[in-house]
Scaffold this motif. Structure first.
Motif, PDB file in Angstrom:
ATOM      1  N   PHE A 291      13.820  52.480 -17.139  1.00  0.00           N
ATOM      2  CA  PHE A 291      13.838  53.344 -15.956  1.00  0.00           C
ATOM      3  C   PHE A 291      12.439  53.810 -15.615  1.00  0.00           C
ATOM      4  O   PHE A 291      11.526  53.746 -16.437  1.00  0.00           O
ATOM      5  N   VAL A 292      12.286  54.266 -14.385  1.00  0.00           N
ATOM      6  CA  VAL A 292      11.063  54.913 -13.930  1.00  0.00           C
ATOM      7  C   VAL A 292      11.393  56.395 -13.814  1.00  0.00           C
ATOM      8  O   VAL A 292      12.410  56.766 -13.220  1.00  0.00           O
ATOM      9  N   GLY A 293      10.553  57.227 -14.415  1.00  0.00           N
ATOM     10  CA  GLY A 293      10.809  58.663 -14.357  1.00  0.00           C
ATOM     11  C   GLY A 293       9.591  59.473 -14.742  1.00  0.00           C
ATOM     12  O   GLY A 293       8.571  58.931 -15.182  1.00  0.00           O
ATOM     13  N   THR A 294       9.716  60.783 -14.570  1.00  0.00           N
ATOM     14  CA  THR A 294       8.644  61.724 -14.862  1.00  0.00           C
ATOM     15  C   THR A 294       9.015  62.545 -16.086  1.00  0.00           C
ATOM     16  O   THR A 294      10.114  63.106 -16.153  1.00  0.00           O
ATOM     17  N   ALA A 295       8.102  62.611 -17.043  1.00  0.00           N
ATOM     18  CA  ALA A 295       8.311  63.438 -18.235  1.00  0.00           C
ATOM     19  C   ALA A 295       8.240  64.902 -17.817  1.00  0.00           C
ATOM     20  O   ALA A 295       7.264  65.330 -17.199  1.00  0.00           O
ATOM     21  N   THR A 296       9.292  65.669 -18.124  1.00  0.00           N
ATOM     22  CA  THR A 296       9.352  67.065 -17.682  1.00  0.00           C
ATOM     23  C   THR A 296       9.296  68.075 -18.818  1.00  0.00           C
ATOM     24  O   THR A 296       8.938  69.224 -18.598  1.00  0.00           O
ATOM     25  N   GLN A 297       9.642  67.654 -20.043  1.00  0.00           N
ATOM     26  CA  GLN A 297       9.693  68.616 -21.144  1.00  0.00           C
ATOM     27  C   GLN A 297       9.649  67.900 -22.482  1.00  0.00           C
ATOM     28  O   GLN A 297      10.249  66.836 -22.644  1.00  0.00           O
ATOM     29  N   ARG A 298       8.948  68.502 -23.438  1.00  0.00           N
ATOM     30  CA  ARG A 298       8.967  68.032 -24.824  1.00  0.00           C
ATOM     31  C   ARG A 298       9.830  69.009 -25.599  1.00  0.00           C
ATOM     32  O   ARG A 298       9.623  70.213 -25.542  1.00  0.00           O
ATOM     33  N   VAL A 299      10.795  68.478 -26.338  1.00  0.00           N
ATOM     34  CA  VAL A 299      11.711  69.306 -27.115  1.00  0.00           C
ATOM     35  C   VAL A 299      11.392  69.098 -28.588  1.00  0.00           C
ATOM     36  O   VAL A 299      11.444  67.975 -29.085  1.00  0.00           O
ATOM     37  N   GLY A 300      11.064  70.167 -29.274  1.00  0.00           N
ATOM     38  CA  GLY A 300      10.722  70.079 -30.688  1.00  0.00           C
ATOM     39  C   GLY A 300       9.241  69.842 -30.876  1.00  0.00           C
ATOM     40  O   GLY A 300       8.583  69.217 -30.056  1.00  0.00           O
ATOM     41  N   HIS A 301       8.732  70.390 -31.945  1.00  0.00           N
ATOM     42  CA  HIS A 301       7.307  70.266 -32.252  1.00  0.00           C
ATOM     43  C   HIS A 301       7.136  70.034 -33.741  1.00  0.00           C
ATOM     44  O   HIS A 301       6.860  70.971 -34.486  1.00  0.00           O
ATOM     45  N   PRO A 302       7.295  68.771 -34.202  1.00  0.00           N
ATOM     46  CA  PRO A 302       7.066  68.481 -35.613  1.00  0.00           C
ATOM     47  C   PRO A 302       5.631  68.818 -36.002  1.00  0.00           C
ATOM     48  O   PRO A 302       4.749  68.947 -35.154  1.00  0.00           O
ATOM     49  N   ASP A 303       5.394  68.935 -37.289  1.00  0.00           N
ATOM     50  CA  ASP A 303       4.042  69.215 -37.780  1.00  0.00           C
ATOM     51  C   ASP A 303       3.055  68.183 -37.259  1.00  0.00           C
ATOM     52  O   ASP A 303       3.401  67.012 -37.067  1.00  0.00           O
ATOM     53  N   GLU A 304       1.813  68.602 -37.042  1.00  0.00           N
ATOM     54  CA  GLU A 304       0.749  67.722 -36.572  1.00  0.00           C
ATOM     55  C   GLU A 304       0.650  66.491 -37.472  1.00  0.00           C
ATOM     56  O   GLU A 304       0.594  66.615 -38.688  1.00  0.00           O
ATOM     57  N   GLY A 305       0.657  65.321 -36.873  1.00  0.00           N
ATOM     58  CA  GLY A 305       0.550  64.081 -37.627  1.00  0.00           C
ATOM     59  C   GLY A 305       1.848  63.589 -38.236  1.00  0.00           C
ATOM     60  O   GLY A 305       1.899  62.497 -38.787  1.00  0.00           O
ATOM     61  N   SER A 306       2.891  64.386 -38.134  1.00  0.00           N
ATOM     62  CA  SER A 306       4.182  63.968 -38.676  1.00  0.00           C
ATOM     63  C   SER A 306       4.761  62.853 -37.822  1.00  0.00           C
ATOM     64  O   SER A 306       4.722  62.926 -36.595  1.00  0.00           O
ATOM     65  N   PRO A 307       5.328  61.818 -38.446  1.00  0.00           N
ATOM     66  CA  PRO A 307       5.954  60.749 -37.671  1.00  0.00           C
ATOM     67  C   PRO A 307       7.386  61.080 -37.254  1.00  0.00           C
ATOM     68  O   PRO A 307       8.045  60.266 -36.624  1.00  0.00           O
ATOM     69  N   ASP A 308       7.860  62.271 -37.619  1.00  0.00           N
ATOM     70  CA  ASP A 308       9.234  62.637 -37.268  1.00  0.00           C
ATOM     71  C   ASP A 308       9.444  62.525 -35.765  1.00  0.00           C
ATOM     72  O   ASP A 308       8.558  62.856 -34.976  1.00  0.00           O
ATOM     73  N   PRO A 309      10.620  62.061 -35.343  1.00  0.00           N
ATOM     74  CA  PRO A 309      10.882  61.896 -33.911  1.00  0.00           C
ATOM     75  C   PRO A 309      10.829  63.206 -33.141  1.00  0.00           C
ATOM     76  O   PRO A 309      11.126  64.274 -33.663  1.00  0.00           O
ATOM     77  N   VAL A 310      10.442  63.068 -31.885  1.00  0.00           N
ATOM     78  CA  VAL A 310      10.409  64.172 -30.944  1.00  0.00           C
ATOM     79  C   VAL A 310      11.148  63.690 -29.691  1.00  0.00           C
ATOM     80  O   VAL A 310      11.212  62.489 -29.428  1.00  0.00           O
ATOM     81  N   THR A 311      11.719  64.614 -28.945  1.00  0.00           N
ATOM     82  CA  THR A 311      12.483  64.266 -27.749  1.00  0.00           C
ATOM     83  C   THR A 311      11.737  64.718 -26.504  1.00  0.00           C
ATOM     84  O   THR A 311      11.200  65.825 -26.457  1.00  0.00           O
ATOM     85  N   TYR A 312      11.721  63.847 -25.501  1.00  0.00           N
ATOM     86  CA  TYR A 312      11.165  64.176 -24.193  1.00  0.00           C
ATOM     87  C   TYR A 312      12.279  64.070 -23.170  1.00  0.00           C
ATOM     88  O   TYR A 312      13.104  63.160 -23.236  1.00  0.00           O
ATOM     89  N   ARG A 313      12.275  64.992 -22.216  1.00  0.00           N
ATOM     90  CA  ARG A 313      13.225  64.919 -21.113  1.00  0.00           C
ATOM     91  C   ARG A 313      12.506  64.359 -19.891  1.00  0.00           C
ATOM     92  O   ARG A 313      11.353  64.684 -19.633  1.00  0.00           O
ATOM     93  N   PHE A 314      13.250  63.535 -19.150  1.00  0.00           N
ATOM     94  CA  PHE A 314      12.713  62.878 -17.960  1.00  0.00           C
ATOM     95  C   PHE A 314      13.608  63.142 -16.766  1.00  0.00           C
ATOM     96  O   PHE A 314      14.833  63.199 -16.896  1.00  0.00           O
ATOM     97  N   THR A 315      12.986  63.266 -15.603  1.00  0.00           N
ATOM     98  CA  THR A 315      13.697  63.188 -14.343  1.00  0.00           C
ATOM     99  C   THR A 315      13.653  61.717 -13.959  1.00  0.00           C
ATOM    100  O   THR A 315      12.571  61.132 -13.845  1.00  0.00           O
ATOM    101  N   VAL A 316      14.822  61.108 -13.807  1.00  0.00           N
ATOM    102  CA  VAL A 316      14.912  59.674 -13.544  1.00  0.00           C
ATOM    103  C   VAL A 316      14.807  59.425 -12.049  1.00  0.00           C
ATOM    104  O   VAL A 316      15.548  59.988 -11.253  1.00  0.00           O
ATOM    105  N   GLU A 317      13.873  58.575 -11.688  1.00  0.00           N
ATOM    106  CA  GLU A 317      13.657  58.204 -10.290  1.00  0.00           C
ATOM    107  C   GLU A 317      14.431  56.929  -9.931  1.00  0.00           C
ATOM    108  O   GLU A 317      15.017  56.824  -8.874  1.00  0.00           O
ATOM    109  N   ARG A 318      14.424  55.972 -10.873  1.00  0.00           N
ATOM    110  CA  ARG A 318      15.070  54.682 -10.609  1.00  0.00           C
ATOM    111  C   ARG A 318      15.451  54.032 -11.929  1.00  0.00           C
ATOM    112  O   ARG A 318      14.647  53.984 -12.854  1.00  0.00           O
ATOM    113  N   VAL A 319      16.669  53.511 -12.012  1.00  0.00           N
ATOM    114  CA  VAL A 319      17.135  52.800 -13.205  1.00  0.00           C
ATOM    115  C   VAL A 319      16.974  51.301 -12.944  1.00  0.00           C
ATOM    116  O   VAL A 319      17.459  50.789 -11.944  1.00  0.00           O
TER     117      VAL A 319
END
Length: 108
Positions: free
Chosen positions: A27-55
């Motif tokens: 999809f094409v979209g705009t990143a609107t928010q980062r959810v969660g903040h793992p420790d600096e350098g941590s490879p743990d997953p993080v979630t981003y929210r997007f407004t979807v423009e086109r699938v």
């Protein structure tokens, strides 16, 4: 002599067609928010929210959450809030998951 930091992420370049074929959602979209903040350098997953423009492939509503590893060394995507992306995501147990190796890129 200069040195550069080593990165553990090693990607095999994919053509756009290969990236699209491997992805479950594109999809094409705009990143609107980062959810969660793992420790600096941590490879743990993080979630981003997007407004979807086109699938372009798969299904997505007007907004979509995408997970990625927090570290570029772990092939995570460094999404910038407010920037537009073409996101190529794999299905990770029902959750879209993007990596630097999968074709995701910022749209200028």
């Amino acid at each position: 002599m200069t040195s550069t930091p080593a990165q553990a992420c090693d990607c095999v370049p994919l053509t756009p067609a290969e990236a699209r074929s491997e992805a479950s959602t594109v999809f094409v979209g705009t990143a609107t928010q980062r959810v969660g903040h793992p420790d600096e350098g941590s490879p743990d997953p993080v979630t981003y929210r997007f407004t979807v423009e086109r699938v372009l492939k798969g299904e997505a509503g007007p907004t979509l959450s995408v997970r990625t590893n927090n570290s570029a060394d772990a092939c995570g995507v460094d999404f910038r809030i407010g920037d537009r992306y073409e996101v190529y995501a794999l299905d990770a147990d029902g959750t879209p998951f993007a990596t630097r190796c999968g074709g995701t890129h910022r749209i200028s």
